[in-house]
Design a protein around this motif. Structure first.
Motif, PDB file in Angstrom:
ATOM      1  N   PHE A 173     -69.131  60.096-105.110  1.00 56.32           N
ATOM      2  CA  PHE A 173     -67.863  59.576-104.598  1.00 56.32           C
ATOM      3  C   PHE A 173     -67.921  59.542-103.067  1.00 56.32           C
ATOM      4  O   PHE A 173     -67.223  60.300-102.392  1.00 56.32           O
ATOM      5  N   PRO A 174     -68.735  58.671-102.496  1.00 54.27           N
ATOM      6  CA  PRO A 174     -68.977  58.709-101.050  1.00 54.27           C
ATOM      7  C   PRO A 174     -67.769  58.335-100.207  1.00 54.27           C
ATOM      8  O   PRO A 174     -67.714  58.692 -99.037  1.00 54.27           O
ATOM      9  N   GLU A 175     -66.793  57.616-100.765  1.00 49.86           N
ATOM     10  CA  GLU A 175     -65.657  57.219 -99.942  1.00 49.86           C
ATOM     11  C   GLU A 175     -64.696  58.369 -99.693  1.00 49.86           C
ATOM     12  O   GLU A 175     -63.895  58.330 -98.768  1.00 49.86           O
ATOM     13  N   ASN A 176     -64.761  59.431-100.523  1.00 50.08           N
ATOM     14  CA  ASN A 176     -63.925  60.614-100.317  1.00 50.08           C
ATOM     15  C   ASN A 176     -64.611  61.811-100.963  1.00 50.08           C
ATOM     16  O   ASN A 176     -64.132  62.363-101.949  1.00 50.08           O
ATOM     17  N   PRO A 177     -65.758  62.251-100.424  1.00 48.21           N
ATOM     18  CA  PRO A 177     -66.529  63.316-101.077  1.00 48.21           C
ATOM     19  C   PRO A 177     -65.820  64.660-101.125  1.00 48.21           C
ATOM     20  O   PRO A 177     -66.118  65.480-101.996  1.00 48.21           O
ATOM     21  N   ALA A 224     -68.315  69.816 -95.393  1.00 51.05           N
ATOM     22  CA  ALA A 224     -69.339  69.175 -96.218  1.00 51.05           C
ATOM     23  C   ALA A 224     -69.014  67.708 -96.459  1.00 51.05           C
ATOM     24  O   ALA A 224     -69.888  66.840 -96.410  1.00 51.05           O
ATOM     25  N   GLY A 225     -67.732  67.414 -96.707  1.00 47.13           N
ATOM     26  CA  GLY A 225     -67.341  66.024 -96.948  1.00 47.13           C
ATOM     27  C   GLY A 225     -67.502  65.149 -95.714  1.00 47.13           C
ATOM     28  O   GLY A 225     -67.992  64.015 -95.802  1.00 47.13           O
ATOM     29  N   SER A 270     -75.084  74.271-103.094  1.00 47.74           N
ATOM     30  CA  SER A 270     -75.378  73.109-102.254  1.00 47.74           C
ATOM     31  C   SER A 270     -75.740  71.888-103.080  1.00 47.74           C
ATOM     32  O   SER A 270     -75.260  70.780-102.805  1.00 47.74           O
ATOM     33  N   MET A 271     -76.564  72.059-104.115  1.00 45.55           N
ATOM     34  CA  MET A 271     -76.981  70.902-104.912  1.00 45.55           C
ATOM     35  C   MET A 271     -75.845  70.350-105.749  1.00 45.55           C
ATOM     36  O   MET A 271     -75.692  69.130-105.902  1.00 45.55           O
ATOM     37  N   MET A 272     -75.000  71.235-106.307  1.00 41.81           N
ATOM     38  CA  MET A 272     -73.899  70.758-107.139  1.00 41.81           C
ATOM     39  C   MET A 272     -72.864  70.013-106.295  1.00 41.81           C
ATOM     40  O   MET A 272     -72.377  68.947-106.685  1.00 41.81           O
ATOM     41  N   LEU A 273     -72.522  70.558-105.138  1.00 41.23           N
ATOM     42  CA  LEU A 273     -71.546  69.881-104.286  1.00 41.23           C
ATOM     43  C   LEU A 273     -72.100  68.570-103.735  1.00 41.23           C
ATOM     44  O   LEU A 273     -71.383  67.565-103.648  1.00 41.23           O
ATOM     45  N   ALA A 274     -73.382  68.565-103.360  1.00 43.35           N
ATOM     46  CA  ALA A 274     -73.984  67.325-102.880  1.00 43.35           C
ATOM     47  C   ALA A 274     -74.041  66.285-103.982  1.00 43.35           C
ATOM     48  O   ALA A 274     -73.860  65.084-103.746  1.00 43.35           O
ATOM     49  N   MET A 275     -74.261  66.718-105.215  1.00 46.58           N
ATOM     50  CA  MET A 275     -74.334  65.817-106.354  1.00 46.58           C
ATOM     51  C   MET A 275     -73.041  65.022-106.528  1.00 46.58           C
ATOM     52  O   MET A 275     -73.044  63.797-106.597  1.00 46.58           O
ATOM     53  N   VAL A 276     -71.921  65.720-106.562  1.00 45.59           N
ATOM     54  CA  VAL A 276     -70.657  65.015-106.760  1.00 45.59           C
ATOM     55  C   VAL A 276     -70.220  64.302-105.483  1.00 45.59           C
ATOM     56  O   VAL A 276     -69.530  63.283-105.542  1.00 45.59           O
ATOM     57  N   GLY A 277     -70.614  64.829-104.324  1.00 42.14           N
ATOM     58  CA  GLY A 277     -70.278  64.156-103.072  1.00 42.14           C
ATOM     59  C   GLY A 277     -70.919  62.788-102.976  1.00 42.14           C
ATOM     60  O   GLY A 277     -70.305  61.824-102.514  1.00 42.14           O
TER      61      GLY A 277
END
Length: 385
Positions: A314-318, A111-112, A304-311
């Motif tokens: 912090f886009p440099e290290n999702p 995912a990251g 999926s929505m919760m993980l995408a939210m925090v990802g």
């Protein structure tokens, strides 16, 4: 690229992890396994998943992440095949633990890496399609179980699952993009092209420094309450949940894009609670099947929505914040079966366990609401003139 990512999830999550569910009755019938051994095999798999989530939080090197992701694909195949070549319980424990590590690689590293690729290539930073691989994997294992349970012995069935995983590994590997070229600058440097920023805004997120700073201070424990009830023991039922979860990932992305992620999450939690309540009110086959469909639709949306939210925050290290959330997920998966099983032994049914699940679900919604309020309060100074 998306097809490769989905196939990898099918291999590392669907087969490496969920193939054990339809194999339980086969192994019990053939080998006379006790309930404690059956439960421990599930627990050590969760433990491997949890361990992987913890380790991933410590990894920042993109090249290492890619190598571990590729290793996870190989381990998923090998650990599945070898389950059919031994009857030693301790070796089973080791293999299921390693399989759990592979699952964490597929879920979190995958995912990251995908999030980084999407941002780097100015695509919508959504993971709905990616997480559809979980539902597809559950469906695949359920269908495969029905096809092979009569002609083949339990050990041969494990090998067949491994061969299916091997066949899928080939396109997943060949179509895998060069993730090493997707490294993003550290926070404080220019992040992405304008079109990528626009895609962030379309998902109700902003990548400004104040917003990122706010998220770095937001207590993660407010987002960690997410009970994960599941229906075990029948391959067909797990297939129903997986079948409903497969298109739901994409539909939740569409809904959140139109109405906002917070409303989408509230709705997903509500539907998940309804699926639990249905099992308390009525345990007929029809009720359980409808509950399974609602559960499949809602749980995959929450994940999926919760993980995408925090990802996205912090886009440099999702992978790191995703792993932190998954850490709590793993704890719940290890604790919940023991707690609910104890309550079932005492009361003779699962009713109290389901009520407890509803209580934890309500607490999760409360924490979600507090997180939203905190985000809004933190964002106000940045928006004021």
């Amino acid at each position: 690229m998306l097809v490769a990512s989905v196939i990898a999830v099918v291999v590392m999550v669907g087969i490496a992890r969920f193939s054990y569910t339809p194999m339980i009755p086969e192994m019990v019938a053939a080998l006379g396994l006790s309930k404690s051994v059956v439960g421990m095999l599930a627990t050590v798999n969760y433990a491997g998943y949890l361990t992987g989530a913890v380790l991933i939080t410590r990894i920042s090197d993109l090249g290492l992440k890619v190598r571990l992701y590729q290793l996870g694909l190989v381990v998923a195949v090998v650990s599945t095949v070898l389950m059919g070549y031994t009857t030693n319980v301790w070796l089973w424990f080791i293999l299921r633990f390693i399989s759990g590590l592979s699952t964490s690689a597929g879920m979190l590293l995958g995912a990251g890496l995908l999030m980084s690729w999407l941002i780097k290539n100015n695509q919508k930073s959504e993971l709905g399609v990616f997480f559809s691989g979980i539902g597809l994997g559950i469906v695949l294992t359920a269908v495969t179980a029905e096809l092979i349970k009569d002609p083949f012995t339990w050990d041969q069935q494990w090998v067949i699952y491994g061969l299916v995983a091997l066949a899928l590994l080939i396109p997943a590997w060949r179509w895998m993009p060069d993730y090493r070229a997707c490294a993003l600058p550290k926070r404080g440097q220019p992040l992405v092209a304008t079109s990528a920023v626009d895609s962030y805004v379309s998902c109700n997120w902003r990548t400004s420094a104040p917003a990122l700073a706010m998220w770095s201070r937001l207590p993660f424990w407010w987002l960690l309450l997410n009970p994960c009830p599941s229906f075990r023991g029948r391959a067909g039922w797990s297939g129903i949940a997986g079948l409903s979860a497969t298109p739901a990932c994409w539909l939740w992305d569409v809904f959140s894009r139109r109405w906002g992620q917070w409303l989408a999450l509230y709705l997903a939690y509500t539907l998940n609670s309804v699926s639990i309540l249905m099992l308390i009110v009525n345990t007929s086959l029809a009720s359980v099947m409808v509950s399974s469909v609602i559960y499949g639709v809602s749980f995959i949306g929450i994940v999926s929505m919760m993980l995408a939210m925090v990802g996205r925050a912090f886009p440099e290290n999702p992978s790191r914040p995703m792993s932190r959330l998954t850490f709590s997920y793993g704890i719940a998966q290890m604790m919940a079966p023991a707690v609910v099983g104890y309550l079932a032994d005492v009361e003779g049914n699962y009713t109290n366990g389901l009520w407890l699940t509803l209580v934890v679900m309500a607490l999760g919604v409360l924490m979600l609401h507090l997180a939203r309020r905190a985000k809004e309060r933190e964002a106000e100074p940045a928006l004021s003139p």
